[in-house]
Design an enzyme around this catalytic site. Structure first.
Site, short mmCIF file in Angstrom:
data_model
loop_
_atom_site.label_atom_id
_atom_site.label_comp_id
_atom_site.label_asym_id
_atom_site.label_seq_id
_atom_site.Cartn_x
_atom_site.Cartn_y
_atom_site.Cartn_z
N ASN A 20 -66.07 -38.72 23.56
CA ASN A 20 -66.68 -39.98 24.01
C ASN A 20 -66.10 -41.17 23.25
O ASN A 20 -66.01 -42.28 23.78
CB ASN A 20 -68.20 -39.94 23.77
CG ASN A 20 -68.91 -39.10 24.80
OD1 ASN A 20 -68.58 -39.17 25.99
ND2 ASN A 20 -69.87 -38.31 24.36
N PHE A 46 -65.84 -35.12 32.55
CA PHE A 46 -65.16 -35.69 31.38
C PHE A 46 -64.69 -34.64 30.36
O PHE A 46 -63.52 -34.63 29.96
CB PHE A 46 -66.10 -36.69 30.69
CG PHE A 46 -65.53 -37.31 29.44
CD1 PHE A 46 -65.83 -36.79 28.20
CD2 PHE A 46 -64.67 -38.40 29.52
CE1 PHE A 46 -65.29 -37.34 27.04
CE2 PHE A 46 -64.13 -38.96 28.37
CZ PHE A 46 -64.43 -38.43 27.13
N ASN A 47 -65.59 -33.78 29.88
CA ASN A 47 -65.24 -32.85 28.79
C ASN A 47 -64.06 -31.96 29.17
O ASN A 47 -63.17 -31.70 28.36
CB ASN A 47 -66.44 -31.98 28.41
CG ASN A 47 -67.51 -32.77 27.69
OD1 ASN A 47 -67.23 -33.78 27.05
ND2 ASN A 47 -68.75 -32.32 27.82
N ASP A 86 -75.15 -36.44 23.51
CA ASP A 86 -74.97 -35.50 22.39
C ASP A 86 -76.05 -35.75 21.33
O ASP A 86 -76.58 -34.82 20.73
CB ASP A 86 -73.62 -35.70 21.73
CG ASP A 86 -72.45 -35.57 22.67
OD1 ASP A 86 -72.20 -36.52 23.44
OD2 ASP A 86 -71.80 -34.51 22.67
N HIS A 93 -76.89 -35.04 30.13
CA HIS A 93 -76.02 -33.86 30.19
C HIS A 93 -76.25 -32.88 29.03
O HIS A 93 -76.65 -31.74 29.24
CB HIS A 93 -74.55 -34.29 30.18
CG HIS A 93 -74.16 -35.30 31.21
ND1 HIS A 93 -74.06 -35.01 32.56
CD2 HIS A 93 -73.85 -36.61 31.08
CE1 HIS A 93 -73.68 -36.09 33.21
NE2 HIS A 93 -73.55 -37.08 32.36
N ASP A 94 -75.95 -33.32 27.83
CA ASP A 94 -75.81 -32.38 26.71
C ASP A 94 -77.09 -31.66 26.27
O ASP A 94 -77.02 -30.47 25.90
CB ASP A 94 -75.18 -33.12 25.51
CG ASP A 94 -73.77 -33.57 25.83
OD1 ASP A 94 -73.30 -34.53 25.22
OD2 ASP A 94 -73.14 -32.96 26.73
N THR A 142 -70.71 -29.54 23.38
CA THR A 142 -71.14 -30.57 24.35
C THR A 142 -70.10 -31.68 24.46
O THR A 142 -70.42 -32.79 24.90
CB THR A 142 -72.50 -31.17 23.92
OG1 THR A 142 -72.32 -31.81 22.63
CG2 THR A 142 -73.58 -30.12 23.84
N ASP A 145 -69.49 -34.58 20.59
CA ASP A 145 -68.75 -35.85 20.50
C ASP A 145 -69.71 -37.02 20.67
O ASP A 145 -69.60 -37.81 21.60
CB ASP A 145 -67.62 -35.92 21.55
CG ASP A 145 -68.14 -35.83 22.99
OD1 ASP A 145 -67.45 -36.33 23.90
OD2 ASP A 145 -69.24 -35.28 23.21
O1 RIB Z 1 -69.40 -35.57 31.49
C1 RIB Z 1 -70.44 -35.69 30.56
C2 RIB Z 1 -70.03 -35.15 29.22
O2 RIB Z 1 -68.95 -35.91 28.70
C3 RIB Z 1 -71.14 -35.28 28.18
O3 RIB Z 1 -71.00 -34.27 27.23
C4 RIB Z 1 -70.86 -36.60 27.56
O4 RIB Z 1 -71.40 -36.70 26.25
C5 RIB Z 1 -69.36 -36.58 27.50
O5 RIB Z 1 -68.97 -35.82 26.37
CA CA Z 2 -70.80 -34.91 24.89
#
Ligand code: RIB
Ligand code: CA
Length: 314
Positions: free
Chosen positions: A39, A169-170, A15, A243-244, A127, A10
């Site tokens: 996102n 979040f994801n 990403d 993160h990703d 991701t 996303d």
């Molecule tokens: O919490 C972080 C994740 O949520 C990452 O993948 C960021 O790109 C969002 O998608």
């Molecule tokens: Ca992401």
């Protein structure tokens, strides 16, 4: 041995770096990039994937549009982190060639057909919210036979969430999809906030990447300049978790990370803890192990790998 992957994402600043890391590596064969609402809205995440592939001169990579919302909930987006386009940045805008468009085929059909037809097992690398992955498994459960591993960015085992106090979040966006994946029986590796908050970008890292003196590293810097704004405001620190790319770094060098095989389930409905990854680190529930949860990362090795790989891009 080249790893065949589908990168489901996303984009999203981090990403975008995951796409760059995968695309720079001859050890990885990107069979396709599938996009999901997360996102930002789906149109933005698809366009952003096209922009990243354009910038790194990889318009051979096919981009597919997937789910525009979670399975049950309305889409919750993170413009407050990634800006109104989902990939806001300083510097010149990326102009995508009008001939480089998302594929007609839906992402879920691509995932199912590719998993069924591949001559070797495939790595799924989500991701973003897990909606596309979950709906692919629902559409044709037999694809499990040809999935080597799902390495996903999501969740938080023993640290606070970043969207609510208990949810990352994801997983927060689509907890139902997360449970479908967690109950699938497929080998799973979770790159949660515990580990992604150990690989933080800062001005020193950005300066180091710019020593590559190529447009892709410059692009990385422009993305990170914007991405760190949110973290400075929210966490009062410029240390910004990448993160990703941890998902891709794990495929390239698993020794960068370590963790434990445990049981993970996700809260789907609670107003207070929706999206919480309930990680049974001590095995107290006796629930069967279903996920390799990472909790340690060697950030030095991670950034050495990232710098080396970015230097291979245009
Ligand atoms: O919490 C972080 C994740 O949520 C990452 O993948 C960021 O790109 C969002 O998608
Ligand atoms: Ca992401």
């Amino acid at each position: 041995m080249t790893k065949k992957i589908i990168l489901d994402c996303d984009p999203g600043h981090d990403d975008a770096v995951a796409i760059m890391l995968a695309a720079s590596s001859k050890e990885i064969d990107i069979l396709g990039i599938t996009c999901v609402g997360g996102n930002s809205g789906l149109n933005n995440t698809v366009n952003n994937a096209l922009k990243v592939c354009t910038l790194i001169e990889r318009t051979d990579i096919k981009v597919y549009s997937g789910a525009n919302k979670p399975i049950h909930y309305e889409l919750f987006t993170a413009e407050y982190v990634h800006g109104k386009t989902g990939l806001d940045k300083k510097g010149d805008p990326i102009i995508v060639d009008t001939n480089y468009k998302p594929q007609e085929k839906h992402a879920i059909d691509f995932i199912v057909e590719t998993c069924k037809s591949s001559t070797e097992k495939i790595y799924l690398c989500p991701t973003g919210p897990l909606t596309n992955i979950a709906l692919s498994l629902k559409k044709d459960p037999s694809i499990k036979e040809n999935i080597k591993e799902i390495v996903f960015m999501g969740g938080a085992a023993m640290c606070l969430g970043n969207t609510t106090p208990s949810a990352e979040f994801n997983i927060y966006v689509d907890p139902h999809a997360a449970n479908i994946v967690l109950e699938s029986g497929i080998p799973l590796t979770m790159m949660g906030l515990d580990v992604t908050h150990q690989v933080n970008v800062n001005s020193k890292i950005i300066k180091s990447m710019n020593e590559n003196k190529n447009k892709s590293s410059k692009f990385f810097g422009e993305l990170m300049e914007f991405y760190t704004i949110f973290h400075k405001e929210l966490y009062e620190t410029e240390e910004t978790p990448l993160h990703d790319p941890c998902v891709i770094a794990y495929l390239l060098d698993p020794s960068i990370f370590s963790g434990k095989e445990v049981n993970v389930r996700v809260e789907e409905n609670s107003e207070l803890t929706r999206g919480e990854t309930v990680v049974d680190w001590l095995g107290v529930t006796k629930r069967p192990v279903n996920c390799f949860v990472m909790n340690e990362a060697n950030d030095e090795k991670f950034f050495q790998l990232l710098k080396a790989k970015l230097s291979l891009l245009p």
